[in-house]
Scaffold this motif. Structure first.
Motif, PDB file in Angstrom:
ATOM      1  N   ILE A  90       4.085   5.995  15.620  1.00  0.00           N
ATOM      2  CA  ILE A  90       5.111   5.610  14.540  1.00  0.00           C
ATOM      3  C   ILE A  90       4.843   4.632  13.267  1.00  0.00           C
ATOM      4  O   ILE A  90       5.348   4.375  12.213  1.00  0.00           O
ATOM      5  N   GLU A  91       3.438   3.901  13.621  1.00  0.00           N
ATOM      6  CA  GLU A  91       2.904   3.367  12.457  1.00  0.00           C
ATOM      7  C   GLU A  91       1.431   3.374  12.627  1.00  0.00           C
ATOM      8  O   GLU A  91       0.720   3.384  13.792  1.00  0.00           O
ATOM      9  N   VAL A  92       0.559   3.291  11.357  1.00  0.00           N
ATOM     10  CA  VAL A  92      -0.915   3.128  11.570  1.00  0.00           C
ATOM     11  C   VAL A  92      -1.191   2.102  10.713  1.00  0.00           C
ATOM     12  O   VAL A  92      -0.809   2.208   9.346  1.00  0.00           O
ATOM     13  N   GLU A  93      -1.797   0.972  11.072  1.00  0.00           N
ATOM     14  CA  GLU A  93      -2.147  -0.238  10.038  1.00  0.00           C
ATOM     15  C   GLU A  93      -3.536  -0.614  10.018  1.00  0.00           C
ATOM     16  O   GLU A  93      -4.262  -0.413  11.251  1.00  0.00           O
ATOM     17  N   ASN A  94      -3.957  -0.947   9.098  1.00  0.00           N
ATOM     18  CA  ASN A  94      -5.452  -1.156   8.692  1.00  0.00           C
ATOM     19  C   ASN A  94      -5.540  -2.563   8.787  1.00  0.00           C
ATOM     20  O   ASN A  94      -5.243  -3.068   7.801  1.00  0.00           O
ATOM     21  N   ASN A  95      -5.607  -3.223  10.146  1.00  0.00           N
ATOM     22  CA  ASN A  95      -5.664  -4.847  10.077  1.00  0.00           C
ATOM     23  C   ASN A  95      -7.102  -5.324   9.621  1.00  0.00           C
ATOM     24  O   ASN A  95      -8.108  -4.776  10.319  1.00  0.00           O
ATOM     25  N   PRO A  96      -7.025  -6.240   8.729  1.00  0.00           N
ATOM     26  CA  PRO A  96      -8.481  -6.540   8.192  1.00  0.00           C
ATOM     27  C   PRO A  96      -9.196  -7.502   9.565  1.00  0.00           C
ATOM     28  O   PRO A  96     -10.512  -7.691   9.529  1.00  0.00           O
ATOM     29  N   VAL A 121      -8.804  -6.807  12.929  1.00  0.00           N
ATOM     30  CA  VAL A 121      -9.255  -6.068  14.367  1.00  0.00           C
ATOM     31  C   VAL A 121      -9.594  -4.593  13.749  1.00  0.00           C
ATOM     32  O   VAL A 121     -10.071  -3.610  14.971  1.00  0.00           O
ATOM     33  N   GLY A 122      -9.294  -4.179  12.886  1.00  0.00           N
ATOM     34  CA  GLY A 122      -9.439  -2.840  12.486  1.00  0.00           C
ATOM     35  C   GLY A 122      -8.037  -2.115  12.514  1.00  0.00           C
ATOM     36  O   GLY A 122      -7.222  -2.564  12.196  1.00  0.00           O
ATOM     37  N   GLY A 170      -1.807  -1.159  19.707  1.00  0.00           N
ATOM     38  CA  GLY A 170      -3.195  -1.771  20.008  1.00  0.00           C
ATOM     39  C   GLY A 170      -4.016  -1.081  19.239  1.00  0.00           C
ATOM     40  O   GLY A 170      -3.812  -0.139  18.434  1.00  0.00           O
ATOM     41  N   GLN A 171      -5.495  -1.561  19.511  1.00  0.00           N
ATOM     42  CA  GLN A 171      -6.307  -1.110  18.714  1.00  0.00           C
ATOM     43  C   GLN A 171      -6.659   0.354  19.206  1.00  0.00           C
ATOM     44  O   GLN A 171      -6.204   1.061  20.237  1.00  0.00           O
ATOM     45  N   LEU A 172      -7.323   1.212  18.043  1.00  0.00           N
ATOM     46  CA  LEU A 172      -7.199   2.584  17.946  1.00  0.00           C
ATOM     47  C   LEU A 172      -8.229   3.218  19.327  1.00  0.00           C
ATOM     48  O   LEU A 172      -7.623   4.259  19.731  1.00  0.00           O
ATOM     49  N   ASP A 173      -8.885   2.638  19.952  1.00  0.00           N
ATOM     50  CA  ASP A 173      -9.622   3.093  21.088  1.00  0.00           C
ATOM     51  C   ASP A 173      -8.653   2.993  22.182  1.00  0.00           C
ATOM     52  O   ASP A 173      -9.227   3.597  23.452  1.00  0.00           O
TER      53      ASP A 173
END
Length: 63
Positions: A25-31, A33-34, A49-52
């Motif tokens: 529902i959302e993709v964020e590029n957090n400076p 944690v990625g 949470g993080q992509l992994d």
């Protein structure tokens, strides 16, 4: 990964015994944690949470 993609959510994030299905529902590029993914399960619970901690589901092989 993009909004609307089907994903499996890691037990490390959900604290359940198995991977759980959901939709992004959302993709964020957090400076700090990625890439951070937010996904909602069929019963309405939102995990982020993080992509992994997410794996994409290849729906093309299901059709």
């Amino acid at each position: 990964m993009k909004i609307g993609d089907s994903v499996e959510i890691s037990p490390d994030l959900t604290k359940l015994s198995d991977w759980v299905s959901g939709k992004v529902i959302e993709v964020e590029n957090n400076p700090f944690v990625g890439i951070v993914i937010s996904a909602k399960t069929e019963d309405g619970v939102i995990f982020f949470g993080q992509l992994d901690l997410f794996k994409p589901v290849d729906v093309s092989c299901l059709q």
